[in-house]
Structure formats: structure tokens, C-alpha cells
Design a protein around this motif. Structure first.
Motif, short mmCIF file in Angstrom:
data_model
loop_
_atom_site.label_atom_id
_atom_site.label_comp_id
_atom_site.label_asym_id
_atom_site.label_seq_id
_atom_site.Cartn_x
_atom_site.Cartn_y
_atom_site.Cartn_z
N SER A 161 0.82 -1.22 0.00
CA SER A 161 0.00 0.00 0.00
C SER A 161 0.85 1.26 0.00
CB SER A 161 -0.94 0.00 1.21
OG SER A 161 -0.21 -0.12 2.41
N GLY A 162 2.08 1.13 -0.48
CA GLY A 162 2.97 2.28 -0.52
C GLY A 162 3.96 2.26 0.63
N VAL A 163 4.78 3.29 0.71
CA VAL A 163 5.77 3.39 1.77
C VAL A 163 5.07 3.42 3.12
CG1 VAL A 163 7.66 4.78 2.70
CG2 VAL A 163 7.32 4.64 0.22
N VAL A 164 5.59 2.66 4.08
CA VAL A 164 4.95 2.56 5.40
C VAL A 164 5.29 3.82 6.20
CG1 VAL A 164 4.72 1.20 7.51
CG2 VAL A 164 5.16 0.06 5.32
N LEU A 165 4.35 4.78 6.19
CA LEU A 165 4.60 6.06 6.86
C LEU A 165 3.62 6.36 7.99
CD1 LEU A 165 5.40 8.32 3.76
CD2 LEU A 165 7.02 7.27 5.35
N ASN A 166 2.46 5.70 8.01
CA ASN A 166 1.51 6.01 9.08
C ASN A 166 1.49 4.91 10.12
OD1 ASN A 166 -0.82 4.08 8.45
ND2 ASN A 166 -0.59 5.15 6.49
N GLU A 167 1.12 5.30 11.34
CA GLU A 167 1.19 4.40 12.49
C GLU A 167 0.30 3.18 12.32
OE1 GLU A 167 0.27 4.62 17.28
OE2 GLU A 167 1.02 6.41 16.24
N SER A 168 -0.87 3.35 11.73
CA SER A 168 -1.78 2.22 11.58
C SER A 168 -1.20 1.15 10.67
CB SER A 168 -3.13 2.71 11.03
OG SER A 168 -2.98 3.27 9.73
N GLU A 169 -0.47 1.56 9.65
CA GLU A 169 0.15 0.59 8.75
C GLU A 169 1.30 -0.13 9.46
OE1 GLU A 169 0.15 -1.06 4.72
OE2 GLU A 169 -1.24 -0.22 6.18
N GLY A 170 2.02 0.59 10.30
CA GLY A 170 3.07 -0.05 11.10
C GLY A 170 2.48 -1.06 12.06
N ASP A 171 1.35 -0.72 12.67
CA ASP A 171 0.69 -1.64 13.59
C ASP A 171 0.19 -2.88 12.86
OD1 ASP A 171 1.16 0.08 15.68
OD2 ASP A 171 -0.83 1.00 15.62
N ARG A 172 -0.32 -2.71 11.64
CA ARG A 172 -0.80 -3.85 10.85
C ARG A 172 0.37 -4.77 10.51
NH1 ARG A 172 -2.12 -5.43 5.47
NH2 ARG A 172 -1.13 -3.61 4.54
N LEU A 173 1.51 -4.17 10.21
CA LEU A 173 2.70 -4.96 9.91
C LEU A 173 3.13 -5.76 11.13
CD1 LEU A 173 5.75 -3.72 7.89
CD2 LEU A 173 6.08 -4.95 10.02
N ALA A 174 3.18 -5.10 12.29
CA ALA A 174 3.58 -5.79 13.52
C ALA A 174 2.60 -6.90 13.87
CB ALA A 174 3.69 -4.79 14.67
N ASP A 175 1.32 -6.65 13.62
CA ASP A 175 0.30 -7.67 13.91
C ASP A 175 0.48 -8.88 13.00
OD1 ASP A 175 -2.25 -8.45 15.29
OD2 ASP A 175 -2.99 -8.42 13.23
N THR A 176 0.82 -8.65 11.74
CA THR A 176 1.06 -9.76 10.81
C THR A 176 2.30 -10.54 11.20
OG1 THR A 176 0.05 -8.46 9.01
CG2 THR A 176 1.36 -10.37 8.37
N LEU A 177 3.32 -9.85 11.65
CA LEU A 177 4.54 -10.52 12.12
C LEU A 177 4.24 -11.43 13.30
CD1 LEU A 177 7.67 -10.88 12.11
CD2 LEU A 177 7.76 -8.86 13.61
N GLY A 178 3.40 -10.95 14.23
CA GLY A 178 3.09 -11.75 15.41
C GLY A 178 4.34 -12.12 16.17
N ASN A 179 4.44 -13.38 16.56
CA ASN A 179 5.63 -13.83 17.30
C ASN A 179 6.62 -14.55 16.39
OD1 ASN A 179 4.32 -16.22 16.80
ND2 ASN A 179 4.12 -16.84 18.94
N ARG A 180 6.48 -14.37 15.08
CA ARG A 180 7.36 -15.02 14.12
C ARG A 180 8.70 -14.31 14.03
NH1 ARG A 180 2.28 -14.33 11.96
NH2 ARG A 180 1.11 -16.24 11.43
#
Length: 264
Positions: A161-180
Motif C-alpha cells: 500500500s505504498g511506503v509505510v509512513l503512518n502508524e496504523s500501517e506499522g501496527d498492521r505490519l507488527a500484527d502480521t509478524l506476530g511472534n514469528r
């Protein structure tokens, strides 16, 4: 005629690579992490993981867990020293350092460090094979012993969805990462995270290699993945954080001998 020596049994031999003892002080641990972080950038430069302003690796500060060390913007990986590293908090304030930092890097890493108290370090660059593989939008297959390190321990972050610049996109990324230990950022590249700078750096190098290997294998013909039960067993043997720490040690010895100025 030379005498044939009796073989020395492997069982019972002293292992040269010993677990690291905990640092005695915050200052000692901070220096350890910063030195390994600077070495990681030098290694990544050697592997060709640099590209313009892109790429960032972070290490959480041991005394202040809501702060982390990151590379300054527009300093080539091959020139980064311990003294170049900058300290930033989760609000984006640069507490130590006088240069700007990569905004996407801050957004991604602050989200990961907030969501994962166990994540001492995280790495993301625009490596060529990582980018090429990310365009497929699939996970790594267990095609080799080495790629099994990531079996059932990584995910795909999509859509792009483009360069990760907003906090919500960072949170979505961290949520997808999970404990992996890793993510494939679709149409973007690779990311690793974990409990030591050493393991995270090694996992990134190994993941880019696994991506390259799979691209080559798929280009050559039909692949034959390792069976799930064997892949799962192999992951437990080659995919541990301890194994990542140990695998980093020869690289540390090599890069600090070749480029000792990184410790300045």
C-alpha cells in the motif's frame, strides 16, 4: 609412509562457541548491541543489501526499552560506525544524534518494538532477491535444509500500500509478524525480528539466500519440497535464535578484522 592417526570422536569435544554471558551493566550491554548493529550494516553492505536511502536495522536500548538505536538517513551502510548510531524514542524524538532518520524505518521499527517486548532487534532492507521473491506474494517453501529455518515461522504482509509512513500501517505490519521471526513484505522486501542483533542479522542474510535459492530452483523446473514433518524437525534444529547467534560469530570475526573502524 605417514602414520595413520586415530580419529578423535566428536562426542565429548569442547564446543568453541559458548553462549554469551549476560552483561554486567547497562553500559556494557548497550555497547555490545551497538557494536553488533554497526557490524550488521557493514555486513549488509558487503552482501549488497544497501539501496539509496532504503534499509534500516534497529536494536532496543537495554536500559530504556521504549527507545532504540537506528542508522542515520543517507549514510551508506559501508560507512556506519558505532558513533553514527542514533537513539530514538517511540514518539519519534531523536535523543542522541544530529541527523534525520528514515521515516518508514521509524514507523516499522517502533511498531515492532512496541508490540514485541522480546524483539531486541529488527532488520529490513531492499535486498535484490528479497524484493524479487516478495513480488510472488507467497511464503518460502521448505526446499532446502537452510530454508527450513523459516518453516512455519514467517508470513506474507500484503497487499502493498505504498511506503509505510503512518502508524496504523506499522501496527498492521507488527500484527502480521506476530511472534514469528520474519515477514515477506509483498512487493517490498524482507524483514526479520528477534531476541538478539546477531540472530536477526543472520536470519536476514539466510532469508535472502533462501529467496534466491527458491527463485533459482523454480526457474530450473518443478521443485520437490521437504515433507512437512521433516521440515518441522529441521526448523527446530537450524532455526533457533541460539543457532542464529552462533552463525553470526564468524561474520563478526571477519568484518571486525577487515573493517575495525566500525567499532569507533
Amino acid at each position: 609412509m605417514n602414520a595413520i592417526t586415530q580419529p578423535t570422536p566428536l562426542r565429548g569435544r569442547e564446543i568453541r562457541l559458548q553462549p554469551r554471558h549476560p552483561a554486567a551493566t547497562f553500559e556494557e550491554e548497550r555497547l555490545h548491541r551497538k557494536q553488533r548493529l554497526a557490524a550488521t550494516f557493514r555486513l549488509f553492505a558487503r552482501y549488497g543489501f544497501d539501496q539509496g536511502l532504503a534499509g534500516h536495522v534497529t536494536a532496543r536500548d537495554p536500559e530504556f526499552p521504549d527507545r532504540f538505536w537506528i542508522n542515520p538517513l543517507a549514510v551508506h551502510f559501508s560507512q556506519i560506525k558505532v558513533s553514527n548510531l542514533q537513539l530514538v524514542d517511540h514518539e519519534g524524538n531523536i535523543l542522541i544524534g544530529d541527523k534525520p532518520i528514515n521515516q518508514a524505518g521509524f514507523t516499522i521499527h517502533s511498531a515492532i518494538h512496541r508490540a514485541r517486548p522480546d524483539a531486541i532487534a529488527a532488520a529490513h532492507t531492499h535486498s535484490t532477491y528479497g524484493k524479487a521473491f516478495s513480488a510472488l506474494g507467497i511464503e518460502l517453501a521448505p526446499l532446502t535444509q537452510d530454508s527450513c529455518a523459516f518453516y512455519e515461522d514467517h508470513a506474507v504482509f500484503d497487499p502493498f500500500s505504498g511506503v509505510v509512513l503512518n502508524e496504523s500501517e506499522g501496527d498492521r505490519l507488527a500484527d502480521t509478524l506476530g511472534n514469528r521471526k520474519a515477514l515477506i513484505l509483498q512487493n517490498h522486501g524482507l524483514l526479520t525480528a528477534g531476541p538478539t542483533v546477531e540472530a536477526v542479522a543472520w536470519w536476514f542474510i539466510a532469508m535472502d539466500n533462501a529467496a534466491r535459492t527458491q527463485l533459482l530452483a523454480q526457474a530450473a523446473g518443478e521443485t520437490r519440497p521437504i515433507a512437512p514433518d521433516v521440515a518441522r524437525l529441521t526448523a527446530s534444529q537450524v532455526g533457533t535464535a541460539q543457532g542464529g547467534y552462533y552463525s553470526f560469530q564468524p561474520l563478526w570475526d571477519w568484518i571486525t578484522a577487515a573493517e575495525p573502524d566500525l567499532l569507533d
